[in-house]
Write an enzyme that holds these catalytic residues in place. Structure first.
Site, PDB file in Angstrom:
ATOM      1  CG  ASP A  13      -1.680   1.110   1.295  1.00 48.63           C
ATOM      2  OD1 ASP A  13      -1.869   1.815   0.431  1.00 48.63           O
ATOM      3  OD2 ASP A  13      -2.060   1.496   2.596  1.00 48.63           O
ATOM      4  CG  ASN A  23      -3.132   5.479  -1.009  1.00 47.63           C
ATOM      5  OD1 ASN A  23      -3.179   4.336  -0.494  1.00 47.63           O
ATOM      6  ND2 ASN A  23      -4.113   5.677  -1.867  1.00 47.63           N
ATOM      7  CG  ASP A  39      -6.015   3.010   0.574  1.00 54.13           C
ATOM      8  OD1 ASP A  39      -5.226   2.220   0.803  1.00 54.13           O
ATOM      9  OD2 ASP A  39      -6.728   3.246  -0.797  1.00 54.13           O
ATOM     10  CG  ASP A  75      -1.380   1.564  -3.700  1.00 57.08           C
ATOM     11  OD1 ASP A  75      -0.174   1.279  -4.118  1.00 57.08           O
ATOM     12  OD2 ASP A  75      -1.960   2.025  -2.581  1.00 57.08           O
ATOM     13  CG  ASP A 102      -7.577 -12.787 -13.035  1.00 58.12           C
ATOM     14  OD1 ASP A 102      -8.406 -13.512 -13.556  1.00 58.12           O
ATOM     15  OD2 ASP A 102      -7.044 -13.106 -11.850  1.00 58.12           O
ATOM     16  CG  ASP A 154     -12.217 -15.880 -12.907  1.00 53.61           C
ATOM     17  OD1 ASP A 154     -11.517 -16.143 -11.894  1.00 53.61           O
ATOM     18  OD2 ASP A 154     -13.427 -15.792 -12.697  1.00 53.61           O
ATOM     19  CD  GLU A 198     -10.478 -20.504 -11.728  1.00 53.39           C
ATOM     20  OE1 GLU A 198     -10.303 -20.628 -10.281  1.00 53.39           O
ATOM     21  OE2 GLU A 198     -11.412 -19.830 -12.136  1.00 53.39           O
ATOM     22  CG  HIS A 231      -6.840 -15.512  -5.762  1.00 56.60           C
ATOM     23  ND1 HIS A 231      -6.127 -16.173  -6.972  1.00 56.60           N
ATOM     24  CD2 HIS A 231      -8.194 -15.196  -6.123  1.00 56.60           C
ATOM     25  CE1 HIS A 231      -7.200 -16.297  -7.786  1.00 56.60           C
ATOM     26  NE2 HIS A 231      -8.398 -15.812  -7.424  1.00 56.60           N
ATOM     27  CG  ASP A 232      -9.537 -18.677  -5.552  1.00 58.87           C
ATOM     28  OD1 ASP A 232      -9.982 -17.846  -5.214  1.00 58.87           O
ATOM     29  OD2 ASP A 232      -9.612 -18.956  -6.851  1.00 58.87           O
TER      30      ASP A 232
HETATM   31  C1  GLC Z   1     -12.083 -17.930  -9.793  1.00 58.37           C
HETATM   32  C2  GLC Z   1     -11.335 -16.932  -8.816  1.00 58.37           C
HETATM   33  C3  GLC Z   1     -11.955 -16.660  -7.580  1.00 58.37           C
HETATM   34  C4  GLC Z   1     -13.173 -16.172  -8.074  1.00 58.37           C
HETATM   35  C5  GLC Z   1     -14.083 -16.752  -8.957  1.00 58.37           C
HETATM   36  C6  GLC Z   1     -15.385 -15.996  -9.482  1.00 58.37           C
HETATM   37  O1  GLC Z   1     -12.220 -19.096  -9.246  1.00 58.37           O
HETATM   38  O2  GLC Z   1      -9.982 -17.451  -8.974  1.00 58.37           O
HETATM   39  O3  GLC Z   1     -11.385 -15.746  -6.745  1.00 58.37           O
HETATM   40  O4  GLC Z   1     -14.168 -16.001  -6.615  1.00 58.37           O
HETATM   41  O5  GLC Z   1     -13.309 -17.210 -10.223  1.00 58.37           O
HETATM   42  O6  GLC Z   1     -14.810 -15.015 -10.384  1.00 58.37           O
HETATM   43 CA    CA Z   2      -3.577   2.214  -1.113  1.00 60.87          CA
END
Ligand code: GLC
Ligand code: CA
Length: 554
Positions: free
Chosen positions: A21, A23, A25, A29, A98, A200, A257, A330-331
């Site tokens: 980050d 700034n 908040d 970013d 993405d 995605d 994905e 991230h999942d």
């Molecule tokens: C994919 C992403 C996930 C998101 C889902 C809906 O699985 O990796 O984070 O919640 O798609 O877009």
């Molecule tokens: Ca920020």
């Protein structure tokens, strides 16, 4: 097959909200990311994949896009994006965006128009259906984030379909205007300097029979939408058109994905003329959850299951296509916790290096998720209210409904929450791990004083330095060709503690051994020249010490 630049690359995944980050908040970013490009260059990263940075109400942290051709204000501006592209280029780093095109946000102007009236020109851009005769939803599909996949709209008295949350209405890919608009948008980003896309939830774009119920024994009478809408017949036409009108016209890399792709469909996805260059498989990361993905119904798995998943995938890749190698994203929870459970503090660094060794030298392009290169671990927030991830709240509710206590429900969230990997990046041991000068949007993992970049940069025996060595071994050593191209073969297949394989190419042969346990495991004498180990003292050749990993030239 002629070698492609992305086959030799190492890709680093950024979760922008949690990276850095600039700034105060509390939200990461683009300027913050730019500040850290030198760190990524030091590590040896060739390309970064950034999770969605488009304007979004952030119901699903950016996977609910309300404008495809801009940057979310909390992340910066299009100008910051251009600076990022230029700064990355200076460091020979490429950029992967993405691409979320199965659905938009319900706050996207297309959806606002679509729901305005039955006769709106964009009505058909989404999937609207009348209720059943009794007024209930058109069918019994359950969305991925829980509850019916259909949401009622009072104004026009129809339901719309949402595979994910009700704030993520599905686009209607049957509509040609929708497809053309999406393709133009993809090309617009390529013109802006993007070098690739992570696509995605793409196997959901072709829907099954919208008026048919699925069989179910679940108490809510619903059945997971994946059973009807994943990789349906006819999806190939959409994916071929997507490729022809966008990706195929540039020198890009694409990774899909793509849950639900059966082995026999692999060649059409990632074979020589496949829709994509690589795809993310799920068998090896989802081996601890059942097929409908309920977190509170953990599956007992063994190393054998992991070995089977890896060998199945790698054997395909020996024949055709290219692998996307990953342990975390991230999942997913952190890999240390998932694959090894409770690891003693004294073993953590060794164990993280062992996991790194085992996946990094498989056939394919390795992806590193932010913090994985430090051996970051899961988090345990004291209450469900601290969690931000909508899958966590939904799974918690499902667990309670199934009769679990609130404590047990929370424990299942600790094990599986997507927030495990979304906690802020741990840069140093100052307040909030120096991720922000303000209040972080999600609390920093309390172990940041023991696990952080600054300390690992100083320590040549750190997990971070080990990742750097692995990257060098893959990219610039005399073994590079074998690591990139070598044929995979599983060894010690029946061993319960060690995952082992060989990679062979042009007369060179590498052996990779990884001990998944905290005990010493005897080996039959192995001859070979050790290239890399996660211990300070040399590999004995006769046993693997606790969590020891070794790479040998046979
Ligand atoms: C994919 C992403 C996930 C998101 C889902 C809906 O699985 O990796 O984070 O919640 O798609 O877009
Ligand atoms: Ca920020």
């Amino acid at each position: 097959m002629e070698q492609k630049w992305w086959q030799k690359s190492v890709i680093y995944q950024i979760y922008p909200k949690s990276f850095n980050d600039s700034n105060g908040d509390g939200i990461g970013d683009l300027k913050g990311l730019i500040e850290k490009l030198d760190y990524l260059a030091f590590l040896g990263i060739d390309m970064i994949w950034i999770c969605p940075i488009y304007p979004s109400p952030m119901d699903d942290n950016g996977y609910d896009i309300s404008d495809y051709q801009d940057i979310a204000a909390e992340f910066g501006s299009l100008q910051d994006f251009e600076t990022l592209v230029a700064e990355a280029k200076k460091r020979n780093m490429k950029l992967m965006m993405d691409l979320v095109i199965n659905h938009t946000s319900d706050e996207h102007k297309w959806f606002i128009e679509s729901k305005a009236s039955l006769s709106n020109p964009k009505r058909d851009w989404y999937i609207w259906r009348n209720p059943k005769e009794d007024g209930s939803a058109p069918n019994n599909w359950r969305s991925i984030f829980g509850g019916s996949a259909w949401e009622w709209d009072q104004t026009t008295e129809q339901f719309y379909l949402h595979t994910f949350s009700k704030k993520q209405p599905d686009l209607n890919w049957e509509n040609e205007e929708v497809r053309e608009t999406l393709f133009n948008m993809v090309n617009w980003w390529v013109e802006k300097g993007v070098d690739g896309f992570r696509v995605d939830a793409i196997t959901f774009i072709k829907k099954g029979n919208l008026t048919e119920d699925l069989p179910t024994t679940d108490r809510d009478g619903l059945a997971l939408i994946s059973h009807a809408c994943l990789n349906q017949t006819g999806i190939g036409d959409f994916l071929t058109e997507l490729k022809q009108k966008t990706f195929a016209n540039f020198d890009l890399v694409t990774v899909a994905e793509a849950p639900g792709v059966k082995p026999e469909a692999m060649p059409s996805y990632i074979g020589d003329n496949g829709y994509f260059d690589m795809l993310f498989e799920f068998d090896h990361v989802d081996l601890d959850i059942g097929k409908d993905g309920k977190w509170f119904e953990p599956v007992n798995w063994s190393l054998h299951d992991l070995k089977t998943a890896i060998t199945k995938s790698q054997t395909h890749l020996n024949e055709s296509g290219w692998g996307a190698l990953y342990l975390e994203n991230h999942d997913q929870p952190r890999s240390l916790n998932k694959f090894l459970g409770e690891v003693a503090e004294a073993d953590r660094s060794k164990a993280a290096k062992m996991l790194a060794t085992f996946y990094f030298l498989l056939k394919g392009t390795p992806f590193i998720y932010q913090g994985q290169e430090l051996g970051m671990t899961n988090v345990q927030y004291e209450s469900i209210d601290v969690y931000d991830d909508l899958a966590s709240t939904d799974q918690y509710e499902m667990a309670l409904q199934a009769g679990l206590s609130s404590e047990e429900a929370l424990q299942s969230v600790w094990r599986r929450s997507r927030d495990n990997s979304r906690t802020p990046m741990q840069w140093d041991e100052t307040t909030h791990a120096d991720f922000t000068n303000g209040q972080p949007w999600l609390p920093v993992n309390e172990n940041y004083k023991a696990i952080n970049v600054e300390q690992q940069l100083k320590d040549p025996s750190s997990v971070l330095h080990y990742y750097k060595k692995l990257i060098e071994l893959r990219k610039t050593s005399e073994y590079s060709e074998t690591i990139v191209n070598g044929v995979y073969q599983s060894i010690l297949t029946e061993n319960d503690s060690i995952l082992g394989y060989t990679r062979e190419y042009a007369g060179q042969k590498l052996v990779v051994l990884a001990n998944f346990t905290n005990s010493s495991i005897q080996l039959e004498e192995l001859a070979g020249n050790p290239l890399l180990t996660n211990y300070e003292s040399p590999f004995s050749g006769r046993a693997l010490r606790p969590f020891e990993a070794v790479v040998l030239e046979a």
